[in-house]
Every structure is written in C-alpha cells, then in structure tokens.
Scaffold this motif. Structure first.
Motif, mmCIF file in Angstrom:
data_model
loop_
_atom_site.group_PDB
_atom_site.id
_atom_site.type_symbol
_atom_site.label_atom_id
_atom_site.label_comp_id
_atom_site.label_asym_id
_atom_site.label_seq_id
_atom_site.Cartn_x
_atom_site.Cartn_y
_atom_site.Cartn_z
ATOM 1 N N ILE A 15 4.460 -7.027 5.736
ATOM 2 C CA ILE A 15 5.106 -5.847 5.161
ATOM 3 C C ILE A 15 4.245 -4.832 4.694
ATOM 4 C CG2 ILE A 15 6.364 -5.180 3.127
ATOM 5 C CD1 ILE A 15 7.744 -7.882 3.292
ATOM 6 N N LEU A 16 3.100 -5.214 4.185
ATOM 7 C CA LEU A 16 2.084 -4.125 3.475
ATOM 8 C C LEU A 16 1.354 -3.451 4.833
ATOM 9 C CD1 LEU A 16 0.538 -6.316 0.593
ATOM 10 C CD2 LEU A 16 2.062 -4.110 0.634
ATOM 11 N N GLU A 17 1.292 -4.234 5.995
ATOM 12 C CA GLU A 17 0.337 -3.542 7.080
ATOM 13 C C GLU A 17 1.482 -2.769 7.755
ATOM 14 O OE1 GLU A 17 -0.658 -7.349 9.242
ATOM 15 O OE2 GLU A 17 -2.529 -7.573 8.020
ATOM 16 N N TYR A 18 2.662 -3.200 7.845
ATOM 17 C CA TYR A 18 3.518 -2.240 8.736
ATOM 18 C C TYR A 18 3.803 -0.929 7.689
ATOM 19 C CZ TYR A 18 7.501 -0.186 11.024
ATOM 20 O OH TYR A 18 8.438 0.650 11.587
ATOM 21 N N THR A 19 3.975 -1.031 6.533
ATOM 22 C CA THR A 19 3.979 0.171 5.818
ATOM 23 C C THR A 19 2.754 1.112 5.596
ATOM 24 O OG1 THR A 19 3.440 -1.102 3.645
ATOM 25 C CG2 THR A 19 5.737 -0.670 4.158
ATOM 26 N N ARG A 20 1.689 0.458 5.844
ATOM 27 C CA ARG A 20 0.572 1.325 6.052
ATOM 28 C C ARG A 20 0.501 1.930 7.367
ATOM 29 N NH1 ARG A 20 -4.664 -2.101 7.073
ATOM 30 N NH2 ARG A 20 -3.287 -2.511 8.932
ATOM 31 N N ASP A 21 0.871 1.404 8.530
ATOM 32 C CA ASP A 21 0.970 2.129 9.711
ATOM 33 C C ASP A 21 2.122 2.984 9.658
ATOM 34 O OD1 ASP A 21 -1.144 0.508 10.207
ATOM 35 O OD2 ASP A 21 -0.104 -0.964 11.482
ATOM 36 N N ALA A 22 3.330 2.835 9.162
ATOM 37 C CA ALA A 22 4.332 3.449 9.332
ATOM 38 C C ALA A 22 4.832 4.748 8.435
ATOM 39 C CB ALA A 22 5.755 2.814 9.314
ATOM 40 N N GLY A 23 4.024 4.668 7.117
ATOM 41 C CA GLY A 23 4.294 5.641 6.208
ATOM 42 C C GLY A 23 5.408 5.258 5.270
ATOM 43 N N GLU A 24 6.393 6.148 4.992
ATOM 44 C CA GLU A 24 7.719 5.892 4.111
ATOM 45 C C GLU A 24 8.403 5.380 5.090
ATOM 46 O OE1 GLU A 24 8.773 8.887 1.955
ATOM 47 O OE2 GLU A 24 6.940 9.377 0.892
ATOM 48 N N VAL A 25 9.096 3.952 4.691
ATOM 49 C CA VAL A 25 10.230 3.596 5.548
ATOM 50 C C VAL A 25 11.034 2.607 4.494
ATOM 51 C CG1 VAL A 25 8.816 3.336 7.628
ATOM 52 C CG2 VAL A 25 8.491 1.373 5.799
ATOM 53 N N PRO A 26 12.275 2.417 5.064
ATOM 54 C CA PRO A 26 13.268 1.652 4.272
ATOM 55 C C PRO A 26 13.144 -0.059 4.685
ATOM 56 C CG PRO A 26 14.247 2.497 6.058
ATOM 57 C CD PRO A 26 12.835 2.998 6.006
ATOM 58 N N LEU A 53 1.712 -2.797 -5.348
ATOM 59 C CA LEU A 53 1.205 -2.710 -4.136
ATOM 60 C C LEU A 53 1.944 -2.032 -3.039
ATOM 61 C CD1 LEU A 53 0.391 -6.823 -3.333
ATOM 62 C CD2 LEU A 53 -1.237 -4.700 -3.923
ATOM 63 N N LEU A 54 3.230 -1.748 -3.534
ATOM 64 C CA LEU A 54 4.083 -0.446 -2.815
ATOM 65 C C LEU A 54 4.532 0.280 -3.873
ATOM 66 C CD1 LEU A 54 6.304 -2.577 -0.287
ATOM 67 C CD2 LEU A 54 4.477 -1.140 0.337
ATOM 68 N N GLU A 55 5.114 1.564 -3.434
ATOM 69 C CA GLU A 55 5.622 2.594 -4.303
ATOM 70 C C GLU A 55 7.086 2.733 -3.594
ATOM 71 O OE1 GLU A 55 2.925 5.729 -4.234
ATOM 72 O OE2 GLU A 55 1.404 4.786 -5.500
ATOM 73 N N LYS A 56 7.985 2.797 -4.569
ATOM 74 C CA LYS A 56 9.377 2.984 -4.226
ATOM 75 C C LYS A 56 9.679 4.501 -4.192
ATOM 76 C CE LYS A 56 14.049 1.364 -4.758
ATOM 77 N NZ LYS A 56 14.940 0.569 -5.205
ATOM 78 N N GLU A 57 10.133 5.128 -3.076
ATOM 79 C CA GLU A 57 10.429 6.320 -3.116
ATOM 80 C C GLU A 57 11.937 6.572 -2.948
ATOM 81 O OE1 GLU A 57 7.856 8.582 -3.021
ATOM 82 O OE2 GLU A 57 6.362 7.058 -3.054
ATOM 83 N N GLU A 58 12.297 7.926 -2.955
ATOM 84 C CA GLU A 58 13.802 8.234 -3.094
ATOM 85 C C GLU A 58 14.206 7.624 -1.863
ATOM 86 O OE1 GLU A 58 14.998 12.175 -3.677
ATOM 87 O OE2 GLU A 58 13.408 12.824 -4.925
ATOM 88 N N GLY A 59 15.748 7.141 -1.893
ATOM 89 C CA GLY A 59 16.464 6.729 -1.116
ATOM 90 C C GLY A 59 16.158 5.394 -0.346
ATOM 91 N N GLY A 60 15.302 4.729 -1.302
ATOM 92 C CA GLY A 60 15.103 3.349 -0.966
ATOM 93 C C GLY A 60 14.122 2.948 -0.043
ATOM 94 N N TYR A 61 13.264 3.932 0.030
ATOM 95 C CA TYR A 61 12.209 3.947 0.965
ATOM 96 C C TYR A 61 11.008 3.425 0.224
ATOM 97 C CZ TYR A 61 14.086 6.654 4.776
ATOM 98 O OH TYR A 61 14.967 6.880 5.702
ATOM 99 N N TYR A 62 9.781 2.843 0.925
ATOM 100 C CA TYR A 62 8.724 2.359 0.257
ATOM 101 C C TYR A 62 7.666 2.709 1.064
ATOM 102 C CZ TYR A 62 11.509 -0.915 -2.358
ATOM 103 O OH TYR A 62 12.349 -1.490 -3.072
#
Length: 90
Positions: A15-26, A53-62
């Motif tokens: 999950i962490l690796e994917y968010t690093r590569d993808a940016g903000e994602v649900p 380790l993650l930050e929650k953004e608007e709209g349920g994105y991380y």
C-alpha cells in the motif's frame, strides 16, 4: 531492511509503495492495483494514516506522508510510531 511494527500487516508495504508511486489515490484504486479487497485496503489506509505513514486527503484519497517515505527508505523503524488518539480532540 525495513523495520515493520507488530501492528503492521503484510499488505501495508505494498500500500505504501503504491501510494508513493501513484500520488493521491483512493483505497479502491490501491486495492485493484495490489490485488487486495477494497474494504481491507480502506481499513489498512485508515490505520496507516493513524500512525502517520499516510495522509488522508479530501474525498477519501490518501497520499504518502514524510514518515511513510522515511519508512520506505529504511530511515524509520515503524515500531517507534504511536497512533493518533482521536479522544485527544474531544
């Protein structure tokens, strides 16, 4: 070698690796791309955000936090992290 905490699950690194590569994602997009159930991805994202380790953004994105990046770069032992206490804001 990354120092995972006892509270972490095997999917957390992916999950962490994917968010690093993808940016903000649900969580649903994370789940589809790392082959886990979307509800499980959502639960894990919430917990990873609770530990910073993650930050929650608007709209349920991380998105990956600075602590998350340090963890992936093997500069942080996740056992040193403490969860946010939601009762502190009450």
């Amino acid at each position: 070698m990354r120092q995972r905490a006892e509270w972490m699950k095997p999917a957390d690194d992916a999950i962490l690796e994917y968010t690093r590569d993808a940016g903000e994602v649900p969580p649903a997009v994370i789940a589809r791309n790392i082959d886990i159930h979307r509800n499980y991805a959502g639960q894990r994202c919430l917990e990873l955000a609770e530990y910073g380790l993650l930050e929650k953004e608007e709209g349920g994105y991380y998105r990956l936090s600075d602590l998350g990046r340090e963890y992936l770069d093997e500069e942080l032992d996740a056992d040193e992290l403490e969860p946010d206490d939601p009762s502190d804001t009450a």
